[in-house]
Write an enzyme that holds these catalytic residues in place. Structure first.
Site, short mmCIF file in Angstrom:
data_model
loop_
_atom_site.label_atom_id
_atom_site.label_comp_id
_atom_site.label_asym_id
_atom_site.label_seq_id
_atom_site.Cartn_x
_atom_site.Cartn_y
_atom_site.Cartn_z
N LYS A 1 0.84 -1.20 0.00
CA LYS A 1 0.00 0.00 0.00
C LYS A 1 0.88 1.26 0.00
CE LYS A 1 -3.85 -2.22 2.50
NZ LYS A 1 -4.66 -2.16 3.75
N TYR B 1 -12.29 -2.46 -3.23
CA TYR B 1 -12.78 -2.52 -1.86
C TYR B 1 -14.31 -2.53 -1.78
CZ TYR B 1 -8.13 -1.98 0.29
OH TYR B 1 -6.85 -2.18 0.73
N ARG C 1 -1.50 -14.58 3.66
CA ARG C 1 -2.29 -13.94 4.73
C ARG C 1 -1.58 -14.12 6.08
NH1 ARG C 1 -6.63 -10.48 3.78
NH2 ARG C 1 -7.42 -11.10 5.81
N THR D 1 -5.31 -8.10 10.38
CA THR D 1 -5.63 -6.77 9.82
C THR D 1 -5.18 -5.63 10.74
OG1 THR D 1 -7.54 -7.77 8.75
CG2 THR D 1 -7.50 -5.37 8.87
N ARG E 1 2.72 -7.04 9.17
CA ARG E 1 2.00 -6.02 9.92
C ARG E 1 2.45 -5.98 11.37
NH1 ARG E 1 -3.80 -7.60 7.20
NH2 ARG E 1 -3.82 -6.06 5.51
N ASN F 1 -1.69 -0.27 7.40
CA ASN F 1 -1.17 -1.62 7.69
C ASN F 1 -0.37 -2.24 6.54
OD1 ASN F 1 -3.29 -2.25 6.04
ND2 ASN F 1 -4.42 -3.46 7.52
N HIS G 1 -1.83 -5.37 1.32
CA HIS G 1 -3.12 -5.99 1.05
C HIS G 1 -2.87 -7.38 0.47
CE1 HIS G 1 -7.13 -6.84 -0.47
NE2 HIS G 1 -6.49 -7.34 -1.51
N GLU H 1 -9.40 -10.05 -7.87
CA GLU H 1 -8.43 -8.97 -7.70
C GLU H 1 -7.31 -9.05 -8.74
OE1 GLU H 1 -7.45 -9.33 -3.54
OE2 GLU H 1 -9.40 -8.54 -2.92
P1 IDP Z 1 -7.54 -7.16 5.25
O1 IDP Z 1 -6.76 -6.05 4.58
O2 IDP Z 1 -6.74 -7.81 6.35
O3 IDP Z 1 -8.14 -8.14 4.29
P2 IDP Z 1 -10.22 -6.04 5.54
O4 IDP Z 1 -11.17 -6.35 6.63
O5 IDP Z 1 -10.51 -6.61 4.18
O6 IDP Z 1 -8.75 -6.44 6.02
O7 IDP Z 1 -10.14 -4.46 5.42
C1 IDP Z 1 -9.50 -3.84 4.32
C2 IDP Z 1 -8.64 -2.72 4.83
O8 IDP Z 1 -9.47 -1.70 5.38
C3 IDP Z 1 -7.69 -3.10 5.97
O9 IDP Z 1 -6.47 -3.64 5.52
C4 IDP Z 1 -7.51 -1.80 6.69
O10 IDP Z 1 -6.47 -1.02 6.10
C5 IDP Z 1 -8.82 -1.10 6.48
N1 IDP Z 1 -9.69 -1.28 7.66
C6 IDP Z 1 -10.34 -2.40 8.05
N2 IDP Z 1 -11.03 -2.20 9.17
C7 IDP Z 1 -10.82 -0.91 9.51
C8 IDP Z 1 -11.27 -0.09 10.60
O11 IDP Z 1 -12.02 -0.53 11.50
N3 IDP Z 1 -10.83 1.21 10.60
C9 IDP Z 1 -10.01 1.71 9.64
N4 IDP Z 1 -9.56 0.97 8.61
C10 IDP Z 1 -9.96 -0.32 8.54
MG MG Z 2 -9.63 -7.91 2.85
#
Ligand code: IDP
Ligand code: MG
Length: 149
Positions: free
Chosen positions: A9, A49, A85, A91, A102, A112, A115, A126
């Site tokens: 990212k 997203y 993963r 996350t 992370r 973080n 992705h 994707e």
């Molecule tokens: P992932 O990246 O581990 O698959 P997802 O739940 O798909 O996690 O969420 C996508 C991205 O959205 C996360 O990597 C994170 O950067 C952001 N994100 C997820 N939950 C939150 C939140 O509660 N607050 C702010 N950003 C979030």
């Molecule tokens: Mg995700």
């Protein structure tokens, strides 16, 4: 062999972590079959997203992912989707184990660093969203006989 989509990212690119993250995946034994540095458009971000479009963080997430270049990649290998993963970690970096990307390199959930696709369907979707078929390189990696039994 499975394929998955991985992106460094904008925060990871800005912080100069691209090389370190790629090294971890190479050292693990996975094969890189597509890679580009790119700016994500709003349209692409919203499609990528899409599953989060009703979440309160969606707008911020789209503006963050479009805020600077990302490194988009496709990696191939046995169980590569779940393996990446695990290498990425949870996350929220607070919950991510040390030793994960992370866990080692990030503090806040919104910054973080990486992705990665979370399943076979999202990986297919994707990869197709970010890469044209001809951008994926089919090549034989000679060391694979020392990695796979
Ligand atoms: P992932 O990246 O581990 O698959 P997802 O739940 O798909 O996690 O969420 C996508 C991205 O959205 C996360 O990597 C994170 O950067 C952001 N994100 C997820 N939950 C939150 C939140 O509660 N607050 C702010 N950003 C979030
Ligand atoms: Mg995700």
């Amino acid at each position: 062999m499975q394929q998955t989509f991985l992106a460094i990212k904008p925060d990871g690119v800005q912080r100069g972590l691209t090389g370190k993250i790629i090294s971890r995946l190479e050292e693990k034994g996975f094969k890189l079959i597509g890679m580009k540095l790119m700016k994500v458009t709003n349209e692409l971000a919203e499609r990528h997203y899409g599953e989060h479009k009703d979440k309160p963080f969606f707008k911020g997430l789209v503006s963050f992912i479009t805020s600077g270049p990302i490194v988009a990649m496709v990696w191939e290998g046995k169980n590569v989707i779940s393996s990446l993963r695990k290498i990425m970690g949870k996350t929220n970096p607070l919950d991510a184990e040390l030793g994960t990307v992370r866990g080692d390199f990030a503090v806040d959930i919104g910054k973080n660093v990486v992705h990665g696709s979370d399943g076979e369907e999202s990986a297919k979707r994707e990869i197709a969203l970010f890469f044209k078929e001809e951008e994926l390189i089919k090549w034989e990696q000679d060391i694979q006989k020392w990695i796979y039994e």
